[in-house]
Design a protein around this motif. Structure first.
Motif, PDB file in Angstrom:
ATOM      1  N   HIS A  20       0.759  -1.237   0.058  1.00 33.68           N
ATOM      2  CA  HIS A  20       0.021  -0.033   0.086  1.00 33.68           C
ATOM      3  C   HIS A  20       0.926   1.175   0.290  1.00 33.68           C
ATOM      4  CE1 HIS A  20      -0.088   1.501   4.614  1.00 33.68           C
ATOM      5  NE2 HIS A  20       1.096   1.073   4.228  1.00 33.68           N
ATOM      6  N   GLU A  29       3.357   8.572   0.171  1.00 32.55           N
ATOM      7  CA  GLU A  29       4.218   7.478   0.586  1.00 32.55           C
ATOM      8  C   GLU A  29       4.637   6.680  -0.766  1.00 32.55           C
ATOM      9  OE1 GLU A  29       3.937   5.771   4.861  1.00 32.55           O
ATOM     10  OE2 GLU A  29       2.313   4.901   3.453  1.00 32.55           O
ATOM     11  N   HIS A  32       4.874   0.282  -0.582  1.00 30.59           N
ATOM     12  CA  HIS A  32       5.859  -0.528   0.213  1.00 30.59           C
ATOM     13  C   HIS A  32       4.858  -1.542   0.745  1.00 30.59           C
ATOM     14  CE1 HIS A  32       4.012   2.486   2.944  1.00 30.59           C
ATOM     15  NE2 HIS A  32       4.099   1.353   3.898  1.00 30.59           N
ATOM     16  N   HIS A  34       3.455  -4.288   4.019  1.00 32.82           N
ATOM     17  CA  HIS A  34       3.379  -4.788   5.715  1.00 32.82           C
ATOM     18  C   HIS A  34       3.276  -6.390   5.739  1.00 32.82           C
ATOM     19  CE1 HIS A  34       3.972  -0.715   7.166  1.00 32.82           C
ATOM     20  NE2 HIS A  34       3.115  -0.329   6.281  1.00 32.82           N
ATOM     21  N   GLU A 150       0.529  -3.168  11.837  1.00 30.65           N
ATOM     22  CA  GLU A 150       1.442  -3.111  10.567  1.00 30.65           C
ATOM     23  C   GLU A 150       2.898  -3.867  10.920  1.00 30.65           C
ATOM     24  OE1 GLU A 150       0.172   0.895   8.278  1.00 30.65           O
ATOM     25  OE2 GLU A 150       1.957   0.811   9.376  1.00 30.65           O
TER      26      GLU A 150
HETATM   27 ZN    ZN Z   1       2.727   1.254   5.304  1.00 30.59          ZN
END
Ligand code: ZN
Length: 165
Positions: A20, A29, A32, A34, A150
Motif C-alpha cells: 500500500h 508514501e 511498500h 507490511h 502493521e
Molecule cells: Zn505502510
C-alpha cells in the motif's frame, strides 16, 4: 456488581501481507508492504451455552477476511487524491504528484475506504465482521473490535458498538 465478558482472538494465521501507500493532498508514501496481523475482540453477554461467541465462528470469519487481503495491493477507492480507474483487467492509479501505477485487477483489493492506513483497515474489517458473523444477530453482543498491526507493537483498532441502534 455486574460482570462483563469479552473474548479476544489473535491467532498466528490471522495475518496477510499486502502492499500500500498512504496518500493525502500534498503527500504520498512510496509503495511498500507490511506483514499485517489481525486480532478480534468481542464483548457480549454469556449465553446459555457458556459462550459470548463461539471462537470457531470468529476464526473462520477472520481467516477468510485475511485471505481476501493477502498478497494484494490495497487500493482505497474513496481516496481524495488518487484517480482510480479500471481498464482491460488493470487497475490504474494516477496520483496527485503525477505518479502512475497499473496493476492487474486480481493483484488488487479495492476497499471502500479513504486511506489504506491501519486505522481504516481496522474499520473496514470490523464492519465486515459485523456483517458476516451470525452471532451479531443470534447472540447478545455489545461490541466488536478489530486490531490491525502493521508491525509488532504498532497497531490501530476500531471498535463498533452494537447495542446503540
Ligand atoms: Zn505502510
Amino acid at each position: 456488581m455486574r460482570a462483563t465478558y469479552e473474548v479476544f482472538v489473535s491467532k498466528d494465521d490471522f495475518k496477510f501481507n499486502a502492499a500500500h501507500f498512504i496518500a493525502y493532498p500534498g503527500f504520498r508514501e512510496k509503495l511498500h508492504g507490511h506483514n499485517y496481523r489481525v486480532s478480534v475482540r468481542v464483548e457480549g453477554e454469556v449465553g446459555s451455552d457458556g459462550y459470548v461467541v463461539d471462537f470457531d465462528e470468529i476464526k473462520t470469519a477472520a481467516r477468510r477476511l485475511c485471505s481476501e487481503m493477502n498478497e494484494r495491493v490495497i487500493v482505497p477507492e474513496q481516496s481524495d487524491c488518487i484517480d482510480i480507474s479500471k481498464d482491460d483487467g488493470q487497475i490504474r492509479l494516477v496520483c496527485e504528484d503525477g505518479s502512475r501505477f497499473s496493476i492487474p485487477e486480481q493483484d488488487c483489493v479495492l476497499l471502500p475506504v479513504q486511506h489504506s492506513s491501519a486505522e481504516d483497515l481496522a474499520g473496514y474489517l470490523c464492519q465486515r465482521l459485523v456483517e458476516s458473523l451470525d452471532a451479531v444477530r443470534s447472540r447478545r453482543l455489545l461490541a466488536i473490535e478489530v486490531g490491525v498491526a502493521e508491525a509488532p507493537s504498532q497497531e490501530a483498532r476500531c471498535r463498533l458498538q452494537l447495542d446503540e441502534d
